[in-house]
Design an enzyme around this catalytic site. Structure first.
Site, short mmCIF file in Angstrom:
data_model
loop_
_atom_site.label_atom_id
_atom_site.label_comp_id
_atom_site.label_asym_id
_atom_site.label_seq_id
_atom_site.Cartn_x
_atom_site.Cartn_y
_atom_site.Cartn_z
N HIS A 106 0.96 -0.99 0.00
CA HIS A 106 0.29 0.33 -0.13
C HIS A 106 1.05 1.17 -0.26
O HIS A 106 0.95 1.78 1.12
CB HIS A 106 -0.65 -0.31 1.11
CG HIS A 106 -2.09 0.73 0.91
ND1 HIS A 106 -3.66 1.03 1.40
CD2 HIS A 106 -2.00 2.36 1.10
CE1 HIS A 106 -4.29 1.27 0.90
NE2 HIS A 106 -3.03 3.20 1.01
N GLY A 133 -9.76 7.59 -2.37
CA GLY A 133 -9.81 9.27 -2.38
C GLY A 133 -11.86 9.21 -1.06
O GLY A 133 -10.71 8.22 -0.64
N GLU A 175 -10.99 2.99 6.97
CA GLU A 175 -10.21 3.52 7.55
C GLU A 175 -10.74 5.22 7.73
O GLU A 175 -11.12 5.51 8.68
CB GLU A 175 -8.74 4.57 6.20
CG GLU A 175 -8.26 5.72 6.80
CD GLU A 175 -7.27 6.36 5.11
OE1 GLU A 175 -6.24 6.63 5.53
OE2 GLU A 175 -7.29 5.76 4.05
#
Length: 371
Positions: free
Chosen positions: A25, A186, A216
């Site tokens: 990531h 995004g 998240e």
């Protein structure tokens, strides 16, 4: 354990930087060198908030440490602005690979959204090819120094736009030319994977793997959507999965935890969590548990058997490296080399590679840690 100015530390007499690592990531536009930003901005007459590289690095760190993903994402306006030409994209990608090599990474997946790099006339295809050119330049340079690294592109669609099916088709078109997977990124809250179901249906029909940012800035419903609507093989961050765990009791070092159905599914299916400790602190992703690394549920997830991996998310914004993230975790949770090896093996097992190449990667990690 002392962590030096470069984020490195000696663990059991071994430099963490020297250990073979896997980075899953890692955002391209989140890993641009400050000096490169200054130089590329000068070429296109773009104003930058600081003219000195160290001062610009400080600016990114300050602006990113807001406790809000929305505010954190605003810093990308500057990095993407200097990545609108073929030359700019190629340079950033080449240097990105060079920085991975310096970090001890042997396999990396770099995610980025081609649709954000068309302002100066590039097509989607030209943008992908420019990044691939830079990746290959970086790999070739590493090879000349007897350093082995492989980097694949995770072609990413922006979840707040309507181009995800187009981007999914782009990713599949480049599956044999650098692209290894797909992602949506995004603003997470309010833009669930279900809005991109057509793209994920297409990817599934083409047997093309996807990881999805989830857990998240949004909670368990976002993770459910990633798994059900997105058919995600990995969870980008996924840290808020810990909301589906209830600590029933504690006795010394023993913790009794009750699993929710979602958490049990992710754990039992060994779906990798792409955890990014420093970034999770900056964006407020762990606000439910606290504001320091000690509060991060990373160790709880690890001890409960989840497939945890360690990642940087955005090197520039978090002023970090994979070496530094591992050193911080080792210092905070008293991990040893065996623990750090588990994190790399989890990442290797979750890499978007054919099984034979994953097995080879696992062997490379095992040999490196044995040495």
């Amino acid at each position: 354990m002392a962590i030096d100015q470069h984020g490195d530390a000696a663990l059991q007499g071994v430099s963490i930087r020297s250990l073979p690592k896997v980075s899953l990531h890692d955002h391209l536009d989140g890993g641009v060198r400050p000096q490169t930003i200054i130089e590329l901005a000068d070429e296109i007459d773009l104003d930058v908030p600081e003219e000195d590289a160290d001062d610009l690095a400080d600016w990114f760190a300050e602006k990113s440490d807001s406790g809000s993903l929305v505010e954190y994402l605003k810093t990308f306006d500057l990095t993407t602005a200097v990545m609108q030409t073929r030359e700019g994209l190629t340079r950033v990608a080449r240097e990105f690979v060079e920085d991975l090599v310096a970090d001890g990474v042997v396999y990396g997946e770099v995610r980025w959204a081609p649709e954000q790099h068309l302002a100066r006339g590039l097509s989607l295809e030209e943008a992908v090819e420019a990044v691939q050119e830079g990746i290959e330049q970086g790999e070739d340079a590493a090879d000349r120094r007897d350093r082995d690294i492989r980097v694949g592109q995770l072609i990413t669609a922006m979840r707040h736009t309507d181009r995800s099916l187009e981007i999914a088709k782009l990713a599949v078109a480049y599956r044999d030319r650098g692209a290894v997977g797909f992602d949506i990124a995004g603003p997470e809250d309010g833009f669930p994977p279900s809005k991109h179901r057509a793209a994920f249906d297409y990817l599934a029909s083409e047997f093309f793997p996807a990881t999805v940012h989830a857990g998240e800035a949004a909670g368990l419903d976002s993770i459910r959507g990633a798994l059900i609507d997105g058919r995600a093989l990995r969870l980008g961050h996924g840290v808020r999965l810990a909301e589906d765990l209830e600590v029933v009791s504690r006795s010394g070092e023993e913790v009794l935890v009750e699993f929710g159905d979602l958490a049990r599914w992710v754990r039992d299916r060994e779906i990798p969590l792409e955890l990014s400790p420093s970034s999770n602190l900056q964006t407020g992703a762990i606000a439910a548990w606290g504001t320091t690394l000690e509060d991060h549920p990373f160790d709880l997830l690890y001890q409960l058997g989840f497939s945890v991996t360690v990642n940087v998310d955005n090197r520039t914004m978090s002023r970090t490296s994979l070496t530094r993230e591992l050193a911080l975790l080792a210092e905070t949770f008293d991990y040893d080399l065996d623990d750090l090896e588990v994190f790399q093996l989890n990442a290797a097992a979750g890499a978007f590679l054919p099984v034979e190449e994953r097995e080879e990667l696992i062997a490379i990690i095992g040999d490196g840690f044995d040495r």
